[in-house]
Design an enzyme around this catalytic site. Structure first.
Site, PDB file in Angstrom:
ATOM      1  CG  ASP A 130      -1.683   1.306   1.351  1.00  0.00           C
ATOM      2  OD1 ASP A 130      -2.492   1.598   0.457  1.00  0.00           O
ATOM      3  OD2 ASP A 130      -1.451   2.032   2.330  1.00  0.00           O
ATOM      4  CG  ASP A 174       2.545  -0.289   5.047  1.00  0.00           C
ATOM      5  OD1 ASP A 174       2.319  -0.630   3.860  1.00  0.00           O
ATOM      6  OD2 ASP A 174       1.715   0.339   5.738  1.00  0.00           O
ATOM      7  CE1 TYR A 191      -5.714   4.058   2.769  1.00  0.00           C
ATOM      8  CE2 TYR A 191      -4.558   2.199   3.744  1.00  0.00           C
ATOM      9  CZ  TYR A 191      -4.545   3.352   2.973  1.00  0.00           C
ATOM     10  OH  TYR A 191      -3.366   3.802   2.414  1.00  0.00           O
ATOM     11  CD  GLU A 219       3.151   5.693   4.775  1.00  0.00           C
ATOM     12  OE1 GLU A 219       3.361   4.477   4.771  1.00  0.00           O
ATOM     13  OE2 GLU A 219       2.505   6.284   5.668  1.00  0.00           O
TER      14      GLU A 219
END
Length: 615
Positions: free
Chosen positions: A162, A165, A320, A566
């Site tokens: 995703d 990570d 999420y 990120e």
């Protein structure tokens, strides 16, 4: 002695003796010739008397077998051909010997250059056994044993990580694939012109191949679906994809498989991903049909077994969380209608009750903000497309007109003339109202605005009304450009938020694989030194769009602060869509027809007759 005979030409013939002189003979012959020639000659006579003259005339012509031509014309013709051949050869020789000056093609615009980079991010996020042409030197095969032993989900290798990570979150991954497919359907010619059409098709297929493993895709009905692979809850201190800082290639801890049986939002979003991809791959009939069948199975599951995939305190709610599944119902049904042409899906997508539950008739702080959680703005624009180009009429017209009006309203809210959303001093719209990680919402809005502009341009509509004011479609493209230009470096910090683009960009990206040298194997906690290091990443994760600046245009290039540095799949998918919409000049055009390739000709149903008049 004399003899009289009959002249074969009609007169008497007298043969005289030798007493006549030569002069007399000559005069006599001339007299005979005049007498003879005073009458017409037949062919035999002509051949006797004129034979030599005919031979002389024949020499003035050339017999070519099928035609007789004048010798003079023949000589001139052959000479002209030889001269022309010589001249052509001489010119060709000169052209080949003279040095050429090759004109370089015009340089690519910034949007196209950034598009090349943005697509490379997906190569860096691939899980499983990588293809040989992956072109990310610091990535290798990883998590090839993902799956659940002893079940139908024993092989879950593949798909995409995703973010920074190594978790495979299916909800945002499905949204990302849908956005990529949508951009290809609308702008395939632009992708091809940029030399990226095959690349993005491979990116989409890598994801759809993986999704077909996450449920029984050969069945017409299912009761369970894989929602996530890997885990990120760090409260227990156990090795997992968030607690450990290590390259995916070096992972040696267990990666649990999460499943759900009441996850309408996830299943409907995955159905949208497979259905939209089936249009992208319509030239591969068998694969396209496989995707359509999988999408129909998933959507039936979503409708039959209701529930939010992130309900009940699941780990998904931390990262999420889905607020509802009604918008996914409208979104998924719309894509299934375009993929199949089955009007039952259109009836569902345009059902007023469904639209009401999805929030189509009320505002709210996030109204019109397309994201991995809110698909309603995308669904409304897709259905506005149907109204603009096919005009299905009754019984769909009323709700389609409502969706079209709602689309016009929320794109109005993006314009600087309105105060629905604040802007930073540098001009970045705050669609998430100042919360962290703003860029993923900005790129989606830029895509919707540019696409709506292209829809109206293709329909010969010069603009639209925001209240009493009329705005040209160019205003929408200007908004999209202003936001993407900010992301590419036109901001107070003069920094590009797309890694590898421009001269200055983030170098401490929050990404495990990019932050650890390829030849340095780190253990779970041993990799923390790389996470906490102040040195730039040893590997450049080309094309990654980071989370973005804060509401004051500030940015901290710090690896441990994921709110700034990120990148995510969903963010980059929106970036790709926005870039291709703006690439190759203004109003380069959309593909009006491919979206409707499975839709049969529409003949609007006549409205019911009015009720009888009563006095």
């Amino acid at each position: 002695m004399s003899m009289y005979g009959r002249d074969p030409w009609g007169g008497s013939l007298e043969i005289a003796g030798d007493s006549a002189t030569d002069d007399e003979r000559s005069r006599n012959l001339q007299d005979y010739d005049r007498a003879a020639l005073s009458r017409p000659l037949d062919e035999t006579q002509q051949s006797w008397l004129l034979g030599r003259t005919g031979e002389m005339k024949k020499k003035k012509y050339v017999d070519l077998g099928c035609i007789i031509v004048s010798r003079k014309i023949f000589v001139w013709t052959v000479g002209s051909i030889l001269a022309a051949a010589f001249l052509a050869g001489f010119i060709t020789m000169i052209v080949k010997l003279v040095p050429r000056h090759h004109h370089k093609p015009p340089p690519e615009d910034n949007y196209t250059v950034a598009l090349h980079d943005a697509l490379m991010f997906f190569n860096a996020q691939r899980s499983g056994k990588l293809p040989k042409h992956n072109n990310v030197s610091w990535r290798g095969n990883s998590c090839v044993n993902d799956g659940e032993t002893g079940s139908i989900f024993s092989d879950l290798s593949g798909g995409y990580y995703d973010a920074g990570d190594a978790i495979k979150f299916h909800f945002p991954q499905a949204f990302s694939l849908t956005m990529l497919s949508w951009s290809v359907i609308e702008y395939s010619a632009k992708f091809e012109a940029a030399g990226e059409l095959n690349h993005i098709r491979e990116i989409i297929k890598w994801g759809t191949d993986y999704f077909l493993k996450t449920f029984n895709s050969t069945s017409d009905s299912i009761s369970i679906l894989v929602s996530q692979v890997g885990t990120g809850d760090t409260s227990g201190g156990n090795p997992n994809d968030h607690y450990c800082w290590m390259r995916p290639e070096d992972i040696d801890y267990d990666r649990p498989v999460a499943k759900c049986s009441g996850c309408s939002d996830l299943a409907a979003e995955m159905a949208a991903a497979l259905a939209s991809a089936s249009i992208v791959f319509k030239d591969s009939k068998a694969y396209s049909q496989k995707l359509v069948h999988g999408a129909q199975t998933l959507f039936k599951f979503a409708r039959d077994q209701r529930g939010r995939y992130s309900a009940g305190g699941s780990e998904a709610a931390i990262f999420y969380n889905s607020t509802s599944y009604w918008d996914e119902f409208v979104w998924g049904a719309t894509w299934l209608y375009y993929a199949t042409g089955n009007s039952s899906y259109l009836q569902l997508a345009t059902a007023p009750g469904l639209a009401k539950h999805a929030g189509a008739f009320w505002g709210g702080p996030y109204y019109g903000v397309l994201s991995w959680d809110n698909k309603l703005p995308g669904a409304q624009l897709l259905l506005s497309r149907l109204r603009l180009f096919l005009s299905p009429g009754y019984p769909y017209e009323e709700i389609l007109r409502t969706f079209h009006n709602q689309t016009s309203i929320y794109v109005c809210s993006f314009l600087p003339y309105f105060t629905s959303f604040n802007r930073t001093n540098g001009g970045l719209i705050q669609l998430n109202h100042g919360s962290p990680q703003p860029l993923q919402y900005v790129v989606n809005a830029a895509f919707l605005s540019a696409l709506f502009s292209d829809y109206m341009h293709a329909a010969d509509i010069p603009g639209w009304y925001c209240g009493p004011h009329f705005y040209s479609i160019d205003v929408l493209r200007d908004f999209s450009k202003s936001q993407i230009n900010y992301i590419l470096g036109q901001n107070p910090r003069q920094m590009s938020y797309v890694v590898g683009f421009g001269r200055r960009y983030p170098t401490h990206v929050h990404h495990r694989g990019a932050s650890i040298p390829k030849n340095k194997k780190a253990s779970c906690e041993g990799g923390w030194k790389w996470r906490d290091s102040s040195k730039p990443n040893p590997n450049t994760i080309r094309g990654a769009m980071v989370a973005g600046p804060d509401r004051h245009d500030g940015f901290h290039d710090v690896r441990t602060n994921y709110n700034y540095t990120e990148p995510t799949l969903a963010g980059n998918a929106g970036l790709v869509a926005a870039l291709v919409a703006l690439a190759a000049g203004d109003n380069a055009g959309i593909d009006k027809n491919t979206m409707f390739s499975a839709v049969p000709p529409m003949f609007p149903t006549a409205p019911p007759p009015p009720a009888p008049w009563k006095p």
